[in-house]
Scaffold this active site. Structure first.
Site, PDB file in Angstrom:
ATOM      1  N   ALA A 110       0.810  -1.211   0.000  1.00  9.16           N
ATOM      2  CA  ALA A 110       0.000   0.000   0.000  1.00  9.16           C
ATOM      3  C   ALA A 110       0.849   1.269   0.000  1.00  9.16           C
ATOM      4  O   ALA A 110       0.365   2.340  -0.322  1.00  9.16           O
ATOM      5  CB  ALA A 110      -0.929   0.009   1.210  1.00  9.16           C
ATOM      6  N   LYS A 111       2.113   1.152   0.428  1.00 12.67           N
ATOM      7  CA  LYS A 111       3.075   2.264   0.448  1.00 12.67           C
ATOM      8  C   LYS A 111       2.486   3.500   1.125  1.00 12.67           C
ATOM      9  O   LYS A 111       2.591   4.614   0.622  1.00 12.67           O
ATOM     10  CB  LYS A 111       3.565   2.600  -0.969  1.00 12.67           C
ATOM     11  N   ARG A 112       1.902   3.301   2.292  1.00 16.97           N
ATOM     12  CA  ARG A 112       1.292   4.407   3.008  1.00 16.97           C
ATOM     13  C   ARG A 112       2.352   5.231   3.741  1.00 16.97           C
ATOM     14  O   ARG A 112       3.346   4.706   4.237  1.00 16.97           O
ATOM     15  CB  ARG A 112       0.269   3.900   4.023  1.00 16.97           C
TER      16      ARG A 112
END
Length: 299
Positions: A110-112
């Site tokens: 998700a690379k949040r």
């Protein structure tokens, strides 16, 4: 119109062993490989599926059923599910639950990255056992400052989960930020890796804070970046991006045994035949074991 998608189980399996230890065990038993679940439109078309929720569901279910009982890690790319709205997220929830139930570790790609309560909300979405998207680990971006990740780091630790923090990524654009010089003279990515090492201090057999380091980057020995973080190193770029398992020792050197190579299209292009998907994943896992000096007796 396709039938409604059933909800994911209400009570996910909650880990009792830290993620790093579970990952080490899974890699030793199943092979050091992560397979991405990236249902972008061109792959759906290649599989003879429509680029709609029904095609997404068929693609995802086939991939999970073929691979979740044999690969160490499955990595769904959240964006390819989000593009279909709530029904796409429902497919993702079901895939996460079924993959974990079959024994695969699920890494939510998700690379949040955010600050304060917003970062806490992202952590709750992926790292709270009560969430329908509860995963074994999630990818994070540290470039609002490593300290901004604290809510996710704490949530992961409390739930026995892991995080993979962007370090040196394989996309060319990443270099303008990641290789910029930090205040202490190190590349910014080196500073971030130092923070990851501090989080993993004393953990055995492997810490639960991993780094994302591209397999396409070549020899990093003279870059001022220390990959010895006592944690796993997720290595995208194997397969379609041009890297091969044989490239791993040159990139990762002495810590190559902690590398989790990630391949997506290199496996998924063999679908929709489940047997072909399994053979492709087995082949990559065997090639990685050969490259890093392991054997194939565990599978």
């Amino acid at each position: 119109m396709s039938a409604p998608i059933p909800p994911s189980p209400a009570h996910p399996v909650v880990p009792v062993v830290p993620f790093g230890a579970r990952l080490r065990q899974a890699m030793d038993r199943r092979g050091p490989l992560c397979v991405g679940i990236d249902p972008h439109g061109s792959l759906l078309t290649d599989w003879g599926l429509n680029d709609d929720v029904a095609g997404l569901e068929r693609f995802t279910r086939t991939t999970v059923e073929a691979l979740a009982d044999r690969v160490a890690v499955l990595k769904p790319q959240s964006a390819f599910f989000e593009r279909f709205g709530s029904r796409g997220i429902a497919v993702l929830e079901k895939a996460v639950a079924e993959a974990r139930a079959a024994g695969a570790l699920v890494l939510m790609d998700a690379k949040r990255g955010d600050i304060g309560s917003t970062m806490g909300a992202y952590a709750a979405a992926y790292l709270d056992p009560a969430s329908p998207l509860f995963s074994d680990a999630v990818t994070l971006s540290p470039y609002l400052g490593f300290g901004s990740l604290r809510p996710a780091l704490d949530a992961a630790s409390a739930a026995g989960c892991g995080v993979f923090v962007l370090g040196l990524t394989s996309n060319p654009e990443g270099a303008e930020v990641q290789r910029a010089t930090a205040a202490d003279g190190r590349p910014l990515a080196g500073l971030m890796l130092g923070h990851m090492a501090a989080e993993n201090a004393g953990a055995t057999p492997l810490g639960s804070v991993g780094a994302v380091v591209g397999a396409t980057l070549g020899d990093l020995a003279d870059t001022g970046v220390d990959l010895a973080i006592n944690g796993p190193l997720l290595a995208p770029g194997i397969g379609a991006q041009g890297a091969t398992p044989a490239d791993l020792p040159a990139v990762f050197g002495a810590v190559v045994g902690n590398v989790v190579p990630s391949v997506s299209r290199g496996v998924l292009r063999h679908g929709p035949d489940a047997g072909a998907l399994r053979k492709a994943a087995d082949r990559f896992a065997d090639d990685v074991r050969t490259a890093v000096g392991g054997d194939t007796a565990g599978r």
